[in-house]
Design an enzyme around this catalytic site. Structure first.
Site, short mmCIF file in Angstrom:
data_model
loop_
_atom_site.label_atom_id
_atom_site.label_comp_id
_atom_site.label_asym_id
_atom_site.label_seq_id
_atom_site.Cartn_x
_atom_site.Cartn_y
_atom_site.Cartn_z
N HIS A 1 -7.46 5.02 -17.87
CA HIS A 1 -6.30 4.89 -17.23
C HIS A 1 -6.11 3.48 -16.92
CE1 HIS A 1 -6.07 8.95 -16.91
NE2 HIS A 1 -7.38 9.34 -16.35
N ARG B 1 -15.89 2.67 -19.29
CA ARG B 1 -15.38 4.12 -19.53
C ARG B 1 -14.13 4.01 -20.55
NH1 ARG B 1 -12.45 8.69 -15.75
NH2 ARG B 1 -10.72 7.04 -15.49
N GLU C 1 -15.45 17.71 -16.10
CA GLU C 1 -14.25 17.68 -15.32
C GLU C 1 -13.21 18.70 -15.56
OE1 GLU C 1 -12.36 13.92 -15.79
OE2 GLU C 1 -13.03 13.73 -17.92
N ASP D 1 -9.60 15.61 -11.87
CA ASP D 1 -9.42 16.49 -12.99
C ASP D 1 -10.13 17.93 -12.59
OD1 ASP D 1 -7.51 15.30 -14.74
OD2 ASP D 1 -9.10 13.68 -15.25
#
Length: 259
Positions: A50, A75, A154, A180
């Site tokens: 993100h 990530r 998640e 999430d």
């Protein structure tokens, strides 16, 4: 034989049962990660899933984090497993893969993270080899032990096969995304990362992971939630994000000045 230094520090802390408190960076300016690495964090996570941080920027930030004596963790975006090896080659100590919802996802992730015979990572380490303090053959033999793979849990699908994911030799740890996870637990009706149902899920994940000796990491949107996650048994927490830290500090300062 010289032992790995920065690169092994994350794995070493987990092996000793110690907790890890990490910063979380998503802003693209690599100086942000470098600044946070100079604070008393134990590690720095670079988030490419993100926000605007790209792979190239993450790779440039990793040696700055390592230069501050801290391990870097990247990530990747969902499904971009080809970037796992690139991050480890550049000197990351670990990689987080989001949305690991099937055993095929987990096996693919592990294959990119580990050298043969455990995985299929190809040779090409440059920053990692240099930061390790090892000769090439020693690095090849030892890298699988200190190049850590974090599979994100998640979703309901991931929870249903949690034990199977944990049983894979190439998966070193699991990482909980509470936002999430809350969406999944509430059937897509709301988001509440602090809900009691989320805490119960984290407890369950910690219990199953602890049974096989693998650590659990948790993203925390606040310092309070980071402390709560540690109290639930997590071995690693990330404390807010760089953006959240910046906004929080600005709001506190403005409150004092204008108050």
């Amino acid at each position: 034989m010289p032992k790995p230094t920065i690169l092994s520090s994350l794995a070493d802390r987990f092996s000793r049962g110690e907790t890890v408190v990490s910063a979380w960076c998503g802003l693209p300016d690599v100086s942000t990660a470098a600044i946070l690495a100079q604070e008393d964090f134990d590690a720095v996570v670079l988030d490419m899933q993100h926000g605007p941080l790209t792979l190239g920027e993450a790779i440039r930030a990793i040696p700055l984090i390592n230069a501050a004596g801290k391990p870097a963790i990247g990530r990747i975006p969902v499904g971009e497993f080809q970037n796992v090896s690139k991050l480890l080659d550049s000197g990351a100590s670990g990689v987080i893969a989001p949305m690991i919802n099937t055993l095929e996802d987990a096996r693919t992730f592990a294959a990119y993270a580990k050298y043969p015979p455990l995985g299929e990572r190809s040779w090409g380490s440059y920053g990692g080899l240099g930061a390790s303090g090892l000769d090439p053959n020693s690095y090849l033999r030892e890298a699988n032990g200190f190049s850590l793979s974090f599979a994100m849990i998640e979703t309901r699908e991931a929870m249903a096969i949690l034990d199977d994911i944990l049983a894979l030799d190439g998966i070193d740890a699991v990482f909980v995304g509470p936002s999430d996870l809350s969406i999944a637990l509430f059937g897509g009706q709301r988001i509440d990362a602090t809900a009691p149902e989320v805490d119960e899920a984290i407890k369950h994940i910690v219990a199953r992971a602890s049974a096989v000796g693998k650590p659990v990491a948790v993203y925390a949107p606040s310092a309070e939630r980071a402390k709560a996650a540690l109290d639930l048994g997590a071995k690693m927490v990330t404390v807010m994000s760089d953006t959240a830290l910046l906004r929080s500090a600005a709001q506190r300062a403005l409150g004092i000045v204008r108050g």
